[in-house]
Design an enzyme around this catalytic site. Structure first.
Site, mmCIF file in Angstrom:
data_model
loop_
_atom_site.group_PDB
_atom_site.id
_atom_site.type_symbol
_atom_site.label_atom_id
_atom_site.label_comp_id
_atom_site.label_asym_id
_atom_site.label_seq_id
_atom_site.Cartn_x
_atom_site.Cartn_y
_atom_site.Cartn_z
ATOM 1 N N ASP A 1 -11.869 -6.204 -2.117
ATOM 2 C CA ASP A 1 -12.727 -7.378 -1.920
ATOM 3 C C ASP A 1 -14.082 -6.900 -1.421
ATOM 4 O O ASP A 1 -14.255 -5.722 -1.105
ATOM 5 C CB ASP A 1 -12.076 -8.340 -0.904
ATOM 6 C CG ASP A 1 -11.870 -7.669 0.437
ATOM 7 O OD1 ASP A 1 -12.815 -7.689 1.245
ATOM 8 O OD2 ASP A 1 -10.794 -7.087 0.687
ATOM 9 N N MET B 1 -8.780 -1.915 8.776
ATOM 10 C CA MET B 1 -8.265 -2.256 10.102
ATOM 11 C C MET B 1 -7.412 -1.151 10.749
ATOM 12 O O MET B 1 -6.793 -1.400 11.787
ATOM 13 C CB MET B 1 -7.486 -3.576 10.016
ATOM 14 C CG MET B 1 -8.348 -4.719 9.467
ATOM 15 S SD MET B 1 -7.487 -6.293 9.280
ATOM 16 C CE MET B 1 -7.215 -6.743 10.991
ATOM 17 N N GLU B 2 -7.330 0.025 10.117
ATOM 18 C CA GLU B 2 -6.447 1.065 10.674
ATOM 19 C C GLU B 2 -7.050 2.477 10.718
ATOM 20 O O GLU B 2 -6.713 3.279 11.603
ATOM 21 C CB GLU B 2 -5.127 1.150 9.855
ATOM 22 C CG GLU B 2 -4.273 -0.088 9.868
ATOM 23 C CD GLU B 2 -4.759 -1.148 8.884
ATOM 24 O OE1 GLU B 2 -5.438 -0.769 7.895
ATOM 25 O OE2 GLU B 2 -4.476 -2.347 9.099
ATOM 26 N N GLU C 1 0.813 -1.223 0.000
ATOM 27 C CA GLU C 1 0.000 0.000 0.000
ATOM 28 C C GLU C 1 0.849 1.277 0.000
ATOM 29 O O GLU C 1 0.320 2.350 -0.288
ATOM 30 C CB GLU C 1 -0.924 0.010 1.227
ATOM 31 C CG GLU C 1 -1.957 -1.109 1.194
ATOM 32 C CD GLU C 1 -2.769 -1.219 2.481
ATOM 33 O OE1 GLU C 1 -3.998 -1.206 2.420
ATOM 34 O OE2 GLU C 1 -2.145 -1.343 3.549
HETATM 35 N N1 ADE Z 1 -8.748 -4.617 4.077
HETATM 36 C C1 ADE Z 1 -9.044 -5.025 2.831
HETATM 37 N N2 ADE Z 1 -10.115 -5.851 2.836
HETATM 38 C C2 ADE Z 1 -10.508 -5.959 4.125
HETATM 39 C C3 ADE Z 1 -11.529 -6.690 4.774
HETATM 40 N N3 ADE Z 1 -12.364 -7.453 4.086
HETATM 41 N N4 ADE Z 1 -11.625 -6.585 6.110
HETATM 42 C C4 ADE Z 1 -10.771 -5.804 6.812
HETATM 43 N N5 ADE Z 1 -9.766 -5.106 6.247
HETATM 44 C C5 ADE Z 1 -9.644 -5.173 4.910
#
Ligand code: ADE
Length: 228
Positions: free
Chosen positions: A196, A172-173, A11
């Protein structure tokens, strides 16, 4: 000085490659690369995955480099029906969906002590991110980004996050960086490209599409650095 934080090497490595006159310094195990991009001074860090790494990185960046603003960049799980893999979500605000003191009478997601649930992103940064995405020509939405210490790859968890918080992307950040910026009064933005669908099977899509999604977020950040 503009601060940029991404969780994984994929990233941030293309962003670091945009910099000239670079210097690298390590604090608490996090590498901070400073340099120039055009006429802007920039500091870029790979913080690692999850809220604690993100928070320690943001705090160290603020203490050491005093950035005028911080943007969290990278990929995310898509919670929006009308976005595709590779498209972008720009945060209006960030929420930590796994913060839960409801048993003490608080609203779900409320951050104790500062007593807010949604941390507002800086409007000017978000507006310049929006112009950057539009000029690069990638589809996008603005909305809430939901953060928690979990890779979401489960239809039920995805539904919980969308139904409870109305979020457009999960990662997550971002919410942790937002939290640190909020208490330090540093303006922040979050830009995430969809890797995703955060649904059953998201782990497979993440593996396949993260590189492409990270390349999209870098294109936008390059434009952002020329406009901000
Ligand atoms: N970063 C990218 N895809 C994610 C997901 N499905 N859950 C948490 N962090 C992510």
């Amino acid at each position: 000085m503009i601060g940029l934080i991404g969780a994984m090497d994929i990233e941030v490595r293309r962003i670091k490659a945009l910099l000239t006159d670079t210097k690298t310094e390590s604090i608490s195990g996090v590498e901070f690369v400073t340099g120039r991009c055009g006429n802007k001074e920039v500091v870029v860090a790979k913080c690692g995955v999850g809220k604690v790494f993100a928070a320690l990185c943001a705090e160290a960046m603020i203490m050491k480099y005093h950035p005028e603003l911080i943007v969290n960049v990278g990929v995310a799980g898509c919670l929006c029906d009308n976005l595709k893999i590779g498209d972008i979500v720009i945060a209006c605000n960030a929420v930590q969906y796994d913060m839960d003191t409801t048993q003490l009478g608080d609203p779900i997601g409320m951050l104790s002590d500062i007593n807010i649930t949604y941390i507002p992103a800086d409007e000017h940064i978000s507006e310049v991110l929006q112009r950057s995405v539009e000029s690069v020509g990638i589809d996008y939405k603005k909305g809430t980004i939901a953060t928690g210490d979990r890779f979401v790859s489960d239809d039920a968890v995805k539904r919980f996050i969308t139904d409870t918080f109305g979020a457009k992307a999960c990662e997550m950040e971002g919410g942790a960086i937002a939290h640190v910026c909020y208490v330090n009064k540093v303006p922040f933005g979050i830009l995430r490209a969809m890797s995703d669908g955060a649904d059953n099977g998201a782990n497979m899509d993440f593996t396949t599409f993260t590189q492409m999604a990270a390349a999209n977020s870098t294109k936008v950040i390059e434009k952002f650095l020329s406009l901000i």
